[in-house]
Design an enzyme around this catalytic site. Structure first.
Site, PDB file in Angstrom:
ATOM      1  N   TYR A  22       0.794  -1.230   0.000  1.00 51.64           N
ATOM      2  CA  TYR A  22       0.000   0.000   0.000  1.00 51.64           C
ATOM      3  C   TYR A  22       0.826   1.280   0.000  1.00 51.64           C
ATOM      4  O   TYR A  22       0.265   2.382  -0.036  1.00 51.64           O
ATOM      5  CB  TYR A  22      -0.958  -0.011   1.204  1.00 51.64           C
ATOM      6  N   GLU A  97     -15.145   3.339  -7.947  1.00 50.49           N
ATOM      7  CA  GLU A  97     -14.439   2.405  -7.061  1.00 50.49           C
ATOM      8  C   GLU A  97     -12.940   2.585  -7.224  1.00 50.49           C
ATOM      9  O   GLU A  97     -12.446   2.683  -8.346  1.00 50.49           O
ATOM     10  CB  GLU A  97     -14.839   0.980  -7.474  1.00 50.49           C
ATOM     11  N   HIS A  99      -9.088   1.069  -5.784  1.00 53.06           N
ATOM     12  CA  HIS A  99      -8.232   0.203  -4.967  1.00 53.06           C
ATOM     13  C   HIS A  99      -6.785   0.631  -5.176  1.00 53.06           C
ATOM     14  O   HIS A  99      -6.347   0.768  -6.334  1.00 53.06           O
ATOM     15  CB  HIS A  99      -8.419  -1.270  -5.314  1.00 53.06           C
TER      16      HIS A  99
HETATM   17  C1  DQA Z   1      -7.824  -2.426  -1.023  1.00 58.25           C
HETATM   18  C2  DQA Z   1      -7.791  -3.877  -1.479  1.00 58.25           C
HETATM   19  C3  DQA Z   1      -8.631  -4.747  -0.573  1.00 58.25           C
HETATM   20  O1  DQA Z   1      -8.621  -6.091  -1.021  1.00 58.25           O
HETATM   21  C4  DQA Z   1      -8.081  -4.713   0.842  1.00 58.25           C
HETATM   22  O2  DQA Z   1      -8.892  -5.478   1.688  1.00 58.25           O
HETATM   23  C5  DQA Z   1      -7.886  -3.334   1.332  1.00 58.25           C
HETATM   24  C6  DQA Z   1      -7.414  -2.301   0.444  1.00 58.25           C
HETATM   25  C7  DQA Z   1      -6.888  -1.523  -1.840  1.00 58.25           C
HETATM   26  O3  DQA Z   1      -7.039  -0.313  -1.750  1.00 58.25           O
HETATM   27  O4  DQA Z   1      -5.997  -2.018  -2.537  1.00 58.25           O
HETATM   28  O5  DQA Z   1      -8.038  -3.084   2.531  1.00 58.25           O
HETATM   29  O6  DQA Z   1      -9.143  -1.930  -1.185  1.00 58.25           O
END
Ligand code: DQA
Length: 145
Positions: A22, A97, A99
Protein backbone atom coordinates in the site's frame (compact mmCIF):
# COMPACT_ATOMS: atom_id res chain seq x y z
CA UNK A 1 -18.87 19.68 -8.18
CA UNK A 2 -18.57 18.08 -4.76
CA UNK A 3 -17.44 14.50 -4.06
CA UNK A 4 -17.44 12.40 -0.91
CA UNK A 5 -14.25 10.33 -0.66
CA UNK A 6 -15.05 7.27 1.42
CA UNK A 7 -12.49 4.83 2.77
CA UNK A 8 -13.12 1.54 4.53
CA UNK A 9 -11.33 -0.50 7.18
CA UNK A 10 -7.58 -0.21 7.79
CA UNK A 11 -7.11 2.64 5.32
CA UNK A 12 -6.46 4.79 8.43
CA UNK A 13 -3.31 2.66 8.88
CA UNK A 14 -1.82 3.56 5.52
CA UNK A 15 1.92 4.10 5.79
CA UNK A 16 2.19 1.49 8.56
CA UNK A 17 0.09 -1.20 6.99
CA UNK A 18 1.89 -3.57 4.57
CA UNK A 19 3.90 -0.75 2.93
CA UNK A 20 5.13 -3.08 0.18
CA UNK A 21 1.52 -3.35 -0.99
CA UNK A 22 0.00 0.00 0.00
CA UNK A 23 3.01 2.33 0.01
CA UNK A 24 4.47 4.61 2.66
CA UNK A 25 2.06 7.54 2.43
CA UNK A 26 -0.17 7.85 5.50
CA UNK A 27 -3.89 8.65 5.56
CA UNK A 28 -3.42 12.36 6.32
CA UNK A 29 -1.01 12.68 3.40
CA UNK A 30 -3.59 10.89 1.22
CA UNK A 31 -6.19 13.48 2.23
CA UNK A 32 -3.80 16.33 1.45
CA UNK A 33 -2.74 14.92 -1.92
CA UNK A 34 -6.24 13.99 -3.08
CA UNK A 35 -7.70 17.32 -1.88
CA UNK A 36 -5.11 19.23 -3.93
CA UNK A 37 -5.39 16.95 -6.97
CA UNK A 38 -9.18 17.32 -6.98
CA UNK A 39 -8.99 21.10 -6.41
CA UNK A 40 -6.87 21.31 -9.57
CA UNK A 41 -9.73 19.56 -11.37
CA UNK A 42 -12.27 21.97 -9.89
CA UNK A 43 -13.71 19.31 -7.59
CA UNK A 44 -14.42 19.96 -3.92
CA UNK A 45 -13.91 16.96 -1.63
CA UNK A 46 -14.93 15.78 1.80
CA UNK A 47 -13.31 12.69 3.38
CA UNK A 48 -14.65 9.99 5.65
CA UNK A 49 -12.99 6.79 6.83
CA UNK A 50 -14.47 4.08 9.01
CA UNK A 51 -13.58 0.58 10.10
CA UNK A 52 -17.30 -0.19 10.48
CA UNK A 53 -19.57 -1.39 7.71
CA UNK A 54 -22.71 0.27 9.11
CA UNK A 55 -20.95 3.62 9.49
CA UNK A 56 -20.01 3.47 5.80
CA UNK A 57 -23.63 2.65 4.91
CA UNK A 58 -24.74 5.65 7.04
CA UNK A 59 -22.24 7.92 5.27
CA UNK A 60 -23.52 6.81 1.84
CA UNK A 61 -27.13 7.44 2.89
CA UNK A 62 -26.26 10.86 4.31
CA UNK A 63 -24.54 11.81 1.03
CA UNK A 64 -27.94 12.09 -0.63
CA UNK A 65 -28.61 15.68 -1.66
CA UNK A 66 -25.16 16.76 -0.43
CA UNK A 67 -22.71 15.29 -2.94
CA UNK A 68 -22.62 14.95 -6.72
CA UNK A 69 -20.46 11.84 -6.59
CA UNK A 70 -18.81 9.28 -4.32
CA UNK A 71 -15.24 8.03 -4.68
CA UNK A 72 -15.10 4.86 -2.60
CA UNK A 73 -12.42 2.43 -1.51
CA UNK A 74 -14.47 0.02 0.60
CA UNK A 75 -11.24 -1.89 1.42
CA UNK A 76 -12.00 -5.43 2.67
CA UNK A 77 -15.76 -4.72 2.58
CA UNK A 78 -15.42 -4.57 -1.21
CA UNK A 79 -15.35 -8.34 -1.24
CA UNK A 80 -18.08 -9.02 1.35
CA UNK A 81 -20.55 -6.18 1.71
CA UNK A 82 -23.89 -6.39 -0.02
CA UNK A 83 -25.03 -3.65 2.41
CA UNK A 84 -22.59 -1.17 0.85
CA UNK A 85 -23.62 -2.27 -2.66
CA UNK A 86 -27.29 -1.78 -1.74
CA UNK A 87 -26.62 1.63 -0.14
CA UNK A 88 -24.85 2.87 -3.29
CA UNK A 89 -27.76 1.62 -5.41
CA UNK A 90 -30.33 3.08 -3.00
CA UNK A 91 -28.98 6.64 -3.16
CA UNK A 92 -28.18 6.42 -6.88
CA UNK A 93 -25.27 8.88 -6.56
CA UNK A 94 -22.68 8.17 -9.29
CA UNK A 95 -19.78 6.34 -7.66
CA UNK A 96 -16.22 5.40 -8.59
CA UNK A 97 -14.44 2.40 -7.06
CA UNK A 98 -10.77 2.75 -6.12
CA UNK A 99 -8.23 0.20 -4.97
CA UNK A 100 -4.70 1.27 -4.13
CA UNK A 101 -3.29 -2.18 -4.87
CA UNK A 102 -3.89 -4.25 -7.98
CA UNK A 103 -6.49 -6.59 -6.53
CA UNK A 104 -6.72 -8.43 -9.86
CA UNK A 105 -3.24 -9.86 -9.17
CA UNK A 106 -3.93 -10.85 -5.56
CA UNK A 107 -5.78 -13.63 -3.72
CA UNK A 108 -8.91 -15.29 -5.12
CA UNK A 109 -11.08 -13.84 -2.35
CA UNK A 110 -10.27 -10.34 -3.63
CA UNK A 111 -11.57 -11.11 -7.13
CA UNK A 112 -15.17 -10.25 -6.35
CA UNK A 113 -16.24 -6.64 -5.82
CA UNK A 114 -19.80 -6.19 -4.64
CA UNK A 115 -19.52 -2.40 -4.25
CA UNK A 116 -18.00 -2.22 -7.72
CA UNK A 117 -21.28 -3.51 -9.16
CA UNK A 118 -22.83 -0.13 -8.28
CA UNK A 119 -19.91 1.94 -9.63
CA UNK A 120 -19.55 3.53 -13.06
CA UNK A 121 -15.74 3.84 -12.87
CA UNK A 122 -13.07 1.52 -11.53
CA UNK A 123 -9.46 2.53 -10.86
CA UNK A 124 -7.36 -0.34 -9.61
CA UNK A 125 -3.68 -0.58 -8.73
CA UNK A 126 -2.70 3.05 -9.34
CA UNK A 127 -1.75 3.80 -5.73
CA UNK A 128 -2.96 7.01 -4.08
CA UNK A 129 -3.10 8.74 -7.49
CA UNK A 130 -5.97 6.37 -8.23
CA UNK A 131 -8.30 8.52 -6.13
CA UNK A 132 -7.59 11.56 -8.31
CA UNK A 133 -7.88 9.53 -11.51
CA UNK A 134 -11.21 8.17 -10.24
CA UNK A 135 -12.48 11.67 -9.40
CA UNK A 136 -11.58 12.82 -12.92
CA UNK A 137 -13.32 9.83 -14.54
CA UNK A 138 -16.35 10.31 -12.29
CA UNK A 139 -16.62 13.99 -13.20
CA UNK A 140 -16.46 13.09 -16.90
CA UNK A 141 -19.15 10.43 -16.37
CA UNK A 142 -21.43 12.90 -14.54
CA UNK A 143 -20.93 15.59 -17.17
CA UNK A 144 -21.81 13.21 -19.99
CA UNK A 145 -24.95 11.71 -18.34
C1 DQA B 1 -7.82 -2.43 -1.02
C2 DQA B 1 -7.79 -3.88 -1.48
C3 DQA B 1 -8.63 -4.75 -0.57
O1 DQA B 1 -8.62 -6.09 -1.02
C4 DQA B 1 -8.08 -4.71 0.84
O2 DQA B 1 -8.89 -5.48 1.69
C5 DQA B 1 -7.89 -3.33 1.33
C6 DQA B 1 -7.41 -2.30 0.44
C7 DQA B 1 -6.89 -1.52 -1.84
O3 DQA B 1 -7.04 -0.31 -1.75
O4 DQA B 1 -6.00 -2.02 -2.54
O5 DQA B 1 -8.04 -3.08 2.53
O6 DQA B 1 -9.14 -1.93 -1.19
Amino acid sequence: MKFLVLNGPNINLLGVREPDIYGRMDYNALIEKVTKGCEDLGIETEFYQSNHEGALVDAIQQALGKFDGIVINPAAYTHTSIAILDALKAVGIPAAEVHISDVTQRENFRQISYAGMACCCHVIGKGIDGYIIAAKQLREYIESH
